[in-house]
Design a protein around this motif. Sequence first.
Motif, PDB file in Angstrom:
ATOM      1  N   LYS A 185      -2.754  -4.147 -11.154  1.00 44.40           N
ATOM      2  CA  LYS A 185      -1.691  -5.014 -11.070  1.00 44.40           C
ATOM      3  C   LYS A 185      -1.436  -5.662 -10.141  1.00 44.40           C
ATOM      4  CE  LYS A 185      -0.512  -4.501 -15.600  1.00 44.40           C
ATOM      5  NZ  LYS A 185      -0.599  -5.616 -16.428  1.00 44.40           N
ATOM      6  N   PRO A 186      -1.288  -7.024  -9.742  1.00 44.45           N
ATOM      7  CA  PRO A 186      -1.082  -7.912  -8.608  1.00 44.45           C
ATOM      8  C   PRO A 186       0.722  -7.352  -8.102  1.00 44.45           C
ATOM      9  CG  PRO A 186      -0.916  -9.351 -10.362  1.00 44.45           C
ATOM     10  CD  PRO A 186      -1.314  -8.066 -10.978  1.00 44.45           C
ATOM     11  N   VAL A 187       0.725  -7.340  -6.845  1.00 50.76           N
ATOM     12  CA  VAL A 187       2.176  -7.321  -6.490  1.00 50.76           C
ATOM     13  C   VAL A 187       2.286  -8.420  -5.395  1.00 50.76           C
ATOM     14  CG1 VAL A 187       3.756  -5.852  -5.088  1.00 50.76           C
ATOM     15  CG2 VAL A 187       2.132  -4.825  -6.666  1.00 50.76           C
ATOM     16  N   TYR A 188       3.300  -9.289  -5.391  1.00 47.83           N
ATOM     17  CA  TYR A 188       3.296 -10.395  -4.585  1.00 47.83           C
ATOM     18  C   TYR A 188       4.543 -10.057  -3.664  1.00 47.83           C
ATOM     19  CZ  TYR A 188       0.574 -12.915  -7.940  1.00 47.83           C
ATOM     20  OH  TYR A 188      -0.614 -13.133  -8.951  1.00 47.83           O
ATOM     21  N   PHE A 189       4.241 -10.152  -2.360  1.00 49.26           N
ATOM     22  CA  PHE A 189       5.413  -9.959  -1.255  1.00 49.26           C
ATOM     23  C   PHE A 189       6.321 -11.272  -1.161  1.00 49.26           C
ATOM     24  CE2 PHE A 189       2.160  -7.026  -0.453  1.00 49.26           C
ATOM     25  CZ  PHE A 189       2.772  -5.669  -0.361  1.00 49.26           C
ATOM     26  N   ASP A 190       6.026 -12.697  -1.664  1.00 47.87           N
ATOM     27  CA  ASP A 190       6.839 -13.604  -1.623  1.00 47.87           C
ATOM     28  C   ASP A 190       6.835 -14.480  -2.837  1.00 47.87           C
ATOM     29  OD1 ASP A 190       4.720 -15.610  -1.192  1.00 47.87           O
ATOM     30  OD2 ASP A 190       4.020 -14.105   0.238  1.00 47.87           O
ATOM     31  N   LYS A 191       7.945 -14.996  -3.200  1.00 45.30           N
ATOM     32  CA  LYS A 191       7.759 -15.861  -4.401  1.00 45.30           C
ATOM     33  C   LYS A 191       6.860 -16.957  -4.500  1.00 45.30           C
ATOM     34  CE  LYS A 191      11.498 -19.016  -2.698  1.00 45.30           C
ATOM     35  NZ  LYS A 191      12.878 -19.592  -3.125  1.00 45.30           N
ATOM     36  N   ASP A 192       6.127 -17.428  -3.318  1.00 45.65           N
ATOM     37  CA  ASP A 192       5.077 -18.215  -3.532  1.00 45.65           C
ATOM     38  C   ASP A 192       3.746 -17.692  -3.720  1.00 45.65           C
ATOM     39  OD1 ASP A 192       7.062 -20.453  -2.744  1.00 45.65           O
ATOM     40  OD2 ASP A 192       6.725 -20.034  -0.599  1.00 45.65           O
ATOM     41  N   GLY A 193       3.412 -16.320  -3.569  1.00 48.21           N
ATOM     42  CA  GLY A 193       2.435 -15.760  -4.050  1.00 48.21           C
ATOM     43  C   GLY A 193       1.371 -15.964  -2.910  1.00 48.21           C
ATOM     44  N   ILE A 194       1.687 -15.950  -1.665  1.00 47.42           N
ATOM     45  CA  ILE A 194       0.772 -16.363  -0.442  1.00 47.42           C
ATOM     46  C   ILE A 194       0.251 -14.753  -0.104  1.00 47.42           C
ATOM     47  CG2 ILE A 194       0.551 -17.003   1.883  1.00 47.42           C
ATOM     48  CD1 ILE A 194       2.579 -18.789   1.449  1.00 47.42           C
ATOM     49  N   ARG A 195       0.852 -13.868  -0.195  1.00 47.98           N
ATOM     50  CA  ARG A 195       0.830 -12.536   0.205  1.00 47.98           C
ATOM     51  C   ARG A 195       0.756 -11.632  -1.096  1.00 47.98           C
ATOM     52  NH1 ARG A 195       4.938 -11.886   5.134  1.00 47.98           N
ATOM     53  NH2 ARG A 195       6.030 -13.089   3.682  1.00 47.98           N
ATOM     54  N   VAL A 196      -0.470 -11.059  -1.526  1.00 49.95           N
ATOM     55  CA  VAL A 196      -0.426 -10.531  -2.628  1.00 49.95           C
ATOM     56  C   VAL A 196      -1.462  -9.334  -2.448  1.00 49.95           C
ATOM     57  CG1 VAL A 196      -2.230 -11.989  -3.705  1.00 49.95           C
ATOM     58  CG2 VAL A 196      -1.422 -10.640  -5.080  1.00 49.95           C
ATOM     59  N   SER A 197      -1.222  -8.117  -3.153  1.00 46.87           N
ATOM     60  CA  SER A 197      -1.963  -7.011  -2.863  1.00 46.87           C
ATOM     61  C   SER A 197      -1.888  -6.515  -4.449  1.00 46.87           C
ATOM     62  CB  SER A 197      -0.931  -5.876  -2.272  1.00 46.87           C
ATOM     63  OG  SER A 197      -1.815  -4.906  -2.185  1.00 46.87           O
ATOM     64  N   ARG A 198      -2.900  -5.288  -4.511  1.00 44.79           N
ATOM     65  CA  ARG A 198      -3.392  -4.890  -5.838  1.00 44.79           C
ATOM     66  C   ARG A 198      -3.065  -3.344  -6.010  1.00 44.79           C
ATOM     67  NH1 ARG A 198      -4.724  -8.229 -10.070  1.00 44.79           N
ATOM     68  NH2 ARG A 198      -5.328 -10.429  -8.856  1.00 44.79           N
ATOM     69  N   VAL A 199      -2.304  -3.031  -6.935  1.00 44.42           N
ATOM     70  CA  VAL A 199      -2.054  -1.483  -7.143  1.00 44.42           C
ATOM     71  C   VAL A 199      -3.450  -0.901  -7.258  1.00 44.42           C
ATOM     72  CG1 VAL A 199      -0.870   0.132  -8.344  1.00 44.42           C
ATOM     73  CG2 VAL A 199       0.135  -1.899  -7.754  1.00 44.42           C
ATOM     74  N   VAL A 200      -3.745   0.193  -6.612  1.00 42.92           N
ATOM     75  CA  VAL A 200      -4.700   1.197  -6.816  1.00 42.92           C
ATOM     76  C   VAL A 200      -4.658   2.652  -7.225  1.00 42.92           C
ATOM     77  CG1 VAL A 200      -6.155  -0.107  -5.057  1.00 42.92           C
ATOM     78  CG2 VAL A 200      -5.006   1.834  -4.392  1.00 42.92           C
TER      79      VAL A 200
END
Length: 408
Positions: A185-200
């Motif tokens: 699942k993606p996790v966004y650190f800002d509301k614009d979706g610029i910084r996104v990570s994935r749950v491993v």
Amino acid sequence: MHPIIKALKHHKTAAVLLTLEIALTLAIVANALLVIGDRLGSMTVTTGLPDAELVSAKVSGTDPGISASEWEARTRADLAALRGIPGVESVANVNSVPLSPTGYTQLCLYLKPGSTDHLCGVALYAGSPGYFATLGLRVLQGRNFTEGDHVRFDLFAVDPGAPPPVIVSRSMADRLWPGENPLGKPVYFDKDGIRVSRVVGVSGHLLNPVLAGDPAKDDLNLLMPVLDVHDGRFVLRVRPGMADRVAAMLPRVLAASDDRLVINKVQPLAETVHDYFRDDRALVWLLLGVIASLLALTGFGIFGLTGFWVQERVRVIGIRRALGATRTDIRTYFQMENLAIVTGGAALGAIMAWSLNLWLMLRYELPRLPLLPVAGGVLLVYAIGQLAVLQPSLRACRVPPQAAVRQA
């Protein structure tokens, strides 16, 4: 009950004042018991880590202009020096540990770009390679971090780069994706979706550095792999029973390895947890003192007033004895009289207790007062009332029938 009510009508002012004193005592005692129970409940939380086998040292660098590569080299040297301390099994560089607000980072995470749907109050844990094993964390689902996952990343930098993969706590996964598989699942650190990570992966219980006052939010956290943490802390996993000895040796070893580091605080995690609840323990003892003082004052009030009434009614008691009343009858009379006053005070006090609790809920976000603390307060005032009236009632029992003649 009729003789008791008739007698109390002759002492209206004293009976009303004593009833109000009992009511006020119950209102305060019930809410104090609520706060004590709430504080004791918070002190029973578990960190999810082997507290007795972890030692942490908060450090900061004295050279803000140091390059990233030089800082990384210094951190590696410091980690190697700390591993050499007898009793140390592993070491990691992290930003924070449970119940340690220093270095604490709180995030708001977004589920998709451009959405206002977000979760705030998420604690960020970041650590160097091996910090999962050092802390003793378990991966319940998915995988652990690999060496390649650890990158240089600062979430609050102007250009932090791409975030590394993350592991989320079980409670956070259930909160964000109830009934779904959180892996990938993606996790966004800002509301614009610029910084996104994935749950491993999904980790077991890990308490946050700061408690939110809601158990459901106290282990909402996200774990991130980094190469090192500037101005963070070193965490050492030690053999059982070695925490205090390692904590004593650590400052000397770290100072010899890097004299440019400022060592702010070194202590076993168990001590950190103990210190976190210092104010809570002080509040509990303070409230216990308040409860004891109020109950003592109420008891002395009942004792003094009952003793005065016994002295005032010597002739009446003598007449009753002459008419066949036993000592048990006399003692029971005063105990029932006290019971009537305490019952009136308890009924009024219960109303006052819930009214006070409503005000405290609005002003200080105190939890709603359940029935148990009120019932406990009622039992306490009943017990204090009966104990306080015991000696005067026993004195009344010893009044002889001849007293009716002597007082005539």
